[in-house]
Motif scaffolding. Structure first.
Motif, mmCIF file in Angstrom:
data_model
loop_
_atom_site.group_PDB
_atom_site.id
_atom_site.type_symbol
_atom_site.label_atom_id
_atom_site.label_comp_id
_atom_site.label_asym_id
_atom_site.label_seq_id
_atom_site.Cartn_x
_atom_site.Cartn_y
_atom_site.Cartn_z
ATOM 1 N N LYS A 280 -3.427 -45.294 -0.063
ATOM 2 C CA LYS A 280 -4.040 -43.986 0.216
ATOM 3 C C LYS A 280 -3.176 -42.869 -0.363
ATOM 4 C CE LYS A 280 -6.075 -41.413 4.078
ATOM 5 N NZ LYS A 280 -5.659 -40.073 3.970
ATOM 6 N N LYS A 281 -1.878 -42.913 -0.102
ATOM 7 C CA LYS A 281 -0.971 -41.884 -0.610
ATOM 8 C C LYS A 281 -0.958 -41.854 -2.135
ATOM 9 C CE LYS A 281 2.122 -41.866 3.348
ATOM 10 N NZ LYS A 281 3.432 -42.279 3.862
ATOM 11 N N GLN A 282 -0.922 -43.034 -2.751
ATOM 12 C CA GLN A 282 -0.904 -43.106 -4.212
ATOM 13 C C GLN A 282 -2.179 -42.522 -4.813
ATOM 14 O OE1 GLN A 282 1.753 -44.036 -6.089
ATOM 15 N NE2 GLN A 282 2.790 -44.144 -4.132
ATOM 16 N N LEU A 283 -3.315 -42.876 -4.253
ATOM 17 C CA LEU A 283 -4.586 -42.376 -4.770
ATOM 18 C C LEU A 283 -4.733 -40.877 -4.539
ATOM 19 C CD1 LEU A 283 -6.824 -45.369 -3.689
ATOM 20 C CD2 LEU A 283 -6.314 -44.682 -6.040
ATOM 21 N N GLU A 284 -4.325 -40.405 -3.372
ATOM 22 C CA GLU A 284 -4.424 -38.971 -3.081
ATOM 23 C C GLU A 284 -3.521 -38.152 -3.998
ATOM 24 O OE1 GLU A 284 -5.861 -38.977 1.550
ATOM 25 O OE2 GLU A 284 -3.698 -38.954 1.160
ATOM 26 N N ARG A 285 -2.373 -38.688 -4.354
ATOM 27 C CA ARG A 285 -1.481 -38.002 -5.299
ATOM 28 C C ARG A 285 -2.149 -37.801 -6.650
ATOM 29 N NH1 ARG A 285 3.887 -41.338 -4.334
ATOM 30 N NH2 ARG A 285 4.366 -40.484 -2.301
#
Length: 72
Positions: free
Chosen positions: A13-18
């Motif tokens: 989730k964090k990687q995609l949101e970045r």
């Protein structure tokens, strides 16, 4: 994105949101299936091995639901 691992869900989730994506998560395939029935998504990530409903079953159930819905 559906994955039974909280760590994996959080990391991805964090990687995609970045990278500018809006991400919704589910703990298993049944939760993901319910979400896909009420919202439209551009991409769906499914873990293949999850409790309650795995990725294969979720994908097949969604395709069947979509096929039935589009007939009406």
């Amino acid at each position: 994105m559906a994955d039974d691992s909280k760590t994996t869900r959080s990391f991805l989730k964090k990687q995609l949101e970045r990278n500018g994506y809006v991400v919704e998560t589910a703990e298993h395939g049944q939760m993901a299936l319910e979400c896909m029935k009420v919202k439209t998504y551009d991409i769906v990530f499914l873990d293949l091995e999850m409790p309650i409903m795995n990725g294969f079953s979720c994908s097949a159930a969604f395709r069947e639901w979509e096929r039935k819905t589009n007939r009406e």
